[in-house]
Design a protein around this motif. Structure first.
Motif, PDB file in Angstrom:
ATOM      1  N   UNK A   1      44.759  27.730  -6.224  1.00 13.75           N
ATOM      2  CA  UNK A   1      45.797  28.905  -6.817  1.00 13.75           C
ATOM      3  C   UNK A   1      46.754  29.680  -6.349  1.00 13.75           C
ATOM      4  N   UNK A   2      46.218  29.515  -4.910  1.00 19.07           N
ATOM      5  CA  UNK A   2      46.900  30.233  -3.923  1.00 19.07           C
ATOM      6  C   UNK A   2      48.778  29.632  -4.158  1.00 19.07           C
ATOM      7  N   UNK A   3      48.418  28.741  -4.280  1.00 15.95           N
ATOM      8  CA  UNK A   3      49.579  27.486  -3.927  1.00 15.95           C
ATOM      9  C   UNK A   3      50.182  26.998  -5.027  1.00 15.95           C
ATOM     10  N   UNK A   4      49.922  27.407  -6.415  1.00 19.13           N
ATOM     11  CA  UNK A   4      50.042  27.812  -8.000  1.00 19.13           C
ATOM     12  C   UNK A   4      50.852  28.793  -7.871  1.00 19.13           C
ATOM     13  N   UNK A   5      50.552  30.203  -7.665  1.00 21.30           N
ATOM     14  CA  UNK A   5      50.853  31.027  -8.317  1.00 21.30           C
ATOM     15  C   UNK A   5      51.946  31.893  -7.102  1.00 21.30           C
ATOM     16  N   UNK A   6      51.866  31.970  -5.440  1.00 17.24           N
ATOM     17  CA  UNK A   6      52.054  32.468  -5.275  1.00 17.24           C
ATOM     18  C   UNK A   6      53.844  32.058  -4.518  1.00 17.24           C
ATOM     19  N   UNK A   7      54.034  32.983  -4.274  1.00 15.12           N
ATOM     20  CA  UNK A   7      55.339  33.107  -4.013  1.00 15.12           C
ATOM     21  C   UNK A   7      55.999  33.149  -2.494  1.00 15.12           C
ATOM     22  N   UNK A   8      55.416  33.515  -1.998  1.00 21.86           N
ATOM     23  CA  UNK A   8      55.412  34.071  -0.382  1.00 21.86           C
ATOM     24  C   UNK A   8      53.388  33.521   0.128  1.00 21.86           C
ATOM     25  N   UNK A   9      53.208  33.494   0.934  1.00 20.82           N
ATOM     26  CA  UNK A   9      51.899  33.314   1.533  1.00 20.82           C
ATOM     27  C   UNK A   9      51.320  33.697   2.696  1.00 20.82           C
ATOM     28  N   UNK A  10      50.570  34.605   2.832  1.00 21.16           N
ATOM     29  CA  UNK A  10      50.600  35.011   4.493  1.00 21.16           C
ATOM     30  C   UNK A  10      49.038  34.377   4.671  1.00 21.16           C
ATOM     31  N   UNK A  11      48.598  33.905   6.037  1.00 22.39           N
ATOM     32  CA  UNK A  11      47.113  33.883   6.302  1.00 22.39           C
ATOM     33  C   UNK A  11      46.424  34.010   7.580  1.00 22.39           C
ATOM     34  N   UNK A  12      45.373  34.455   7.121  1.00 25.07           N
ATOM     35  CA  UNK A  12      44.839  35.381   7.731  1.00 25.07           C
ATOM     36  C   UNK A  12      43.303  34.570   8.404  1.00 25.07           C
ATOM     37  N   UNK A  13      43.837  34.654   9.804  1.00 25.55           N
ATOM     38  CA  UNK A  13      42.680  34.454  10.807  1.00 25.55           C
ATOM     39  C   UNK A  13      41.735  35.208  11.639  1.00 25.55           C
ATOM     40  N   UNK A  14      40.506  35.097  11.964  1.00 23.97           N
ATOM     41  CA  UNK A  14      40.036  36.482  12.403  1.00 23.97           C
ATOM     42  C   UNK A  14      41.067  38.129  12.715  1.00 23.97           C
ATOM     43  N   UNK A  15      41.182  38.581  11.769  1.00 20.25           N
ATOM     44  CA  UNK A  15      42.015  39.883  11.446  1.00 20.25           C
ATOM     45  C   UNK A  15      43.550  40.365  11.942  1.00 20.25           C
ATOM     46  N   UNK A  16      44.938  38.523  11.721  1.00 18.82           N
ATOM     47  CA  UNK A  16      45.398  38.889  11.855  1.00 18.82           C
ATOM     48  C   UNK A  16      45.942  37.587  11.226  1.00 18.82           C
ATOM     49  N   UNK A  17      47.742  37.827  11.276  1.00 14.93           N
ATOM     50  CA  UNK A  17      48.320  36.920  10.272  1.00 14.93           C
ATOM     51  C   UNK A  17      48.522  35.697  11.048  1.00 14.93           C
ATOM     52  N   UNK A  18      48.548  34.843  10.904  1.00 18.44           N
ATOM     53  CA  UNK A  18      49.103  33.375  11.925  1.00 18.44           C
ATOM     54  C   UNK A  18      50.098  32.788  10.798  1.00 18.44           C
TER      55      UNK A  18
ATOM     56  N   UNK B   1      52.950  33.004   8.315  1.00 15.71           N
ATOM     57  CA  UNK B   1      54.612  33.493   6.848  1.00 15.71           C
ATOM     58  C   UNK B   1      54.883  32.041   6.123  1.00 15.71           C
ATOM     59  N   UNK B   2      54.453  31.389   4.954  1.00 14.69           N
ATOM     60  CA  UNK B   2      54.522  30.632   4.222  1.00 14.69           C
ATOM     61  C   UNK B   2      55.391  30.443   2.530  1.00 14.69           C
ATOM     62  N   UNK B   3      56.640  30.186   2.790  1.00 12.81           N
ATOM     63  CA  UNK B   3      57.270  30.567   1.265  1.00 12.81           C
ATOM     64  C   UNK B   3      56.545  29.530   0.755  1.00 12.81           C
ATOM     65  N   UNK B   4      56.955  29.386  -0.971  1.00 17.42           N
ATOM     66  CA  UNK B   4      56.766  28.391  -2.078  1.00 17.42           C
ATOM     67  C   UNK B   4      56.700  27.361  -1.122  1.00 17.42           C
ATOM     68  N   UNK B   5      58.083  27.384  -1.301  1.00 15.29           N
ATOM     69  CA  UNK B   5      58.053  25.832  -0.913  1.00 15.29           C
ATOM     70  C   UNK B   5      58.072  25.355   0.093  1.00 15.29           C
ATOM     71  N   UNK B   6      56.925  26.108   1.220  1.00 17.12           N
ATOM     72  CA  UNK B   6      56.417  24.968   2.327  1.00 17.12           C
ATOM     73  C   UNK B   6      54.901  25.103   3.133  1.00 17.12           C
ATOM     74  N   UNK B   7      54.690  25.782   1.900  1.00 19.43           N
ATOM     75  CA  UNK B   7      53.138  26.457   1.415  1.00 19.43           C
ATOM     76  C   UNK B   7      52.257  24.962   1.196  1.00 19.43           C
ATOM     77  N   UNK B   8      51.076  24.164   1.921  1.00 20.46           N
ATOM     78  CA  UNK B   8      50.361  23.376   1.549  1.00 20.46           C
ATOM     79  C   UNK B   8      49.381  23.634   1.593  1.00 20.46           C
ATOM     80  N   UNK B   9      48.548  23.160   0.684  1.00 24.17           N
ATOM     81  CA  UNK B   9      47.049  23.006   1.395  1.00 24.17           C
ATOM     82  C   UNK B   9      46.844  22.657   3.351  1.00 24.17           C
TER      83      UNK B   9
END
Length: 505
Positions: free
Chosen positions: A463-480, A482-490
């Protein structure tokens, strides 16, 4: 009716039918369960799965059809008859007595007794420990049920079923609230049950779990049996085709848009002990996804942005205007809408009508001289029911009568009726079927195409990969990352979510 190996089935349900007034909830509920197998029951919300399960539980009595257990015809006159027949239902949300011990919950109403009718606690704990040993899990029989994880509560429910000598266990969405580690343990317990000759009827919207844990699949559509097949003879595409009656090539419809001006601007947001230094923007015409593992702080960030939880420090601006700390009314007035993760507890009033729920966030506009205009409320609700293709009987019916997917549409309608500029949506398709997921995705895509800004929180990577224009990934309360649609993968998302890699946002 034998399987290819000649094994007699434990349970056969043939052509069960059930009406509720004019509504046909089930027309042909058919399923056959063999000892030593996990059998998936699949279908869209409204396909008749819940009615079939309630017939097996003895909650509903079928109007017609036949039930055989170990080859003998059985009539289930109530839940007690179902348990006596060796059927046990493990629901998504376990119902334990929180102030009693684990062993007391397992043997409630049938505790071993000493002379003088005193409960023999040692014998009860010993018997509970023996059941846990059969399941291959370590759980203290004497500990209080309060505070157990959902996964451990389900283990207690399974132990209760085994203590009743259940031959058939029905698991209804058992993994919806579990972490991946807890899901793996549940699957191991299922394998143990199969090895001991039990049959497991497994209901899930997560198709990957079906392929990982089940041997056969039965599919239902519109209250009718469609097919049963070994899991190795089906694919995700063929299952979806059978469930919805059509191909779903566009499960993630995504229209290419050009983001406009910034709607949401979050700078150095902190909530002590929960998350820290969160900075992000969301523009008109884009979907920004917050990804990460359960407990990473994604929902907590959304709650702080909306003002449900107070932030320790940092600023939140919507449309260039700073929002006061901890003030949801101000966020709503600024054009922010929040569709929460738990729609039943936080998004809806389950005993109220569909129309009343849709109107809840717009009462100020519907009020005249202090009274809610009933006609205006109904007209507003009907407008959004039509726009969102809501499936319902009567608008006055309690929202609890709707399927999970249609309940989600009601929550969406409630907020979209306000005309927000920013939609924060937490787990938009959790617990809803594949066909309705596609509908929700089309709604989100349409909103973004019309210029809305969307902040989406989702635990489902497709769902994230299919719908998002940008992905912000959190780990233990911090953003680790930021990935654009073209560079994001599982791989990149999971590495950032587990702290193995950090890409500066």
């Amino acid at each position: 009716m034998n399987d290819p190996k000649g094994t007699e089935p434990l349970l056969v349900l043939r052509k069960a039918a059930k009406r509720f007034g004019a509504v046909r909830a089930l027309e042909d509920g058919s399923v056959t369960l063999y000892p030593g197998e996990s059998h998936a029951l699949l279908g869209e919300n409204g396909a008749g799965k819940s009615t079939l399960v309630k017939i097996l539980a003895g909650v509903h009595q079928a109007d017609s059809g036949e039930l055989l257990i170990e080859g003998r015809p059985v009539v289930l006159s109530g839940p007690a008859a179902s348990k006596a027949a060796g059927i046990s239902i493990i629901y998504q949300e376990p119902t334990l007595f929180p102030d009693l011990s684990v062993a007391e919950n397992i043997f409630m109403g049938r505790q071993p007794q000493r002379s003088g009718r005193r409960i023999d606690r040692a014998a009860m704990n010993r018997a509970a420990g023996e059941v846990f040993a059969r399941l291959g899990v370590e759980l203290d029989p004497d500990r209080q049920a309060r505070g157990l994880s959902v996964a451990d509560q389900q283990i207690v429910e399974i132990a209760k079923a085994l203590s009743l000598d259940a031959k058939v266990l029905v698991m209804d969405e058992p993994t919806a609230a579990l972490t991946s580690v807890e899901v793996d343990r549940l699957f191991e317990v299922m394998r143990t049950l199969r090895a001991q000759g039990a049959a497991v009827l497994f209901i899930s919207h997560r198709l990957e779990e079906v392929f990982a844990s089940c041997q056969r699949v039965t599919i239902m559509r519109d209250g009718r049996f469609v097919s049963t097949a070994p899991v190795e003879e089906v694919t995700v595409d063929s299952i979806i085709r059978s469930m919805v009656g059509r191909d779903l090539d566009a499960l993630f419809p995504k229209t290419k848009t050009t983001p406009g001006e910034v709607v949401l601007e979050v700078e150095h947001l902190n909530r002590q002990g929960v998350f820290e230094d969160i900075s992000l923007t969301v523009r008109r015409g884009e979907i920004v996804a917050l990804a990460g593992l359960v407990g990473a702080g994604r929902s907590e960030v959304a709650r702080a942005v909306f003002g449900i939880d107070r932030r320790t420090s940092g600023t939140v601006r919507v449309g260039g205007r700073e929002l006061p700390n901890g003030d949801p009314r101000a966020a709503m007035a600024a054009g922010v809408a929040l569709v929460p993760e738990d729609r039943r507890q936080q998004g809806l009033v389950m005993e109220m009508g569909i129309d009343q729920n849709v109107a809840l966030a717009s009462l100020g506009r519907l009020r005249r001289l202090g009274l809610i205009r009933r006609g205006a409320e109904s007209a507003l609700a009907l407008t959004w029911a039509e726009r969102l293709q809501l499936k319902f009987g009567r608008m006055r019916n309690p929202v609890s009568t709707l399927s999970g997917g249609n309940q989600q549409k009601v929550v969406l309608g409630k907020w979209l009726a306000r005309g927000p500029s920013l939609l924060i949506i937490d787990e938009p398709t959790r617990g809803i079927d594949v066909g309705t997921k596609a509908e929700v995705h089309r709604i989100l895509d349409g909103l973004v195409s019309d210029g809305m800004a969307v902040l989406m929180i989702s635990s489902e990577l497709p769902e994230v990969l299919g719908m998002a224009d940008r992905v912000l990934v959190l780990h233990e309360g911090r953003i680790t990352a930021e990935l654009g649609r073209d560079e994001a993968d599982e791989d990149s998302i999971m590495r950032a979510a587990t702290g193995l890699a950090a890409v500066a946002p």
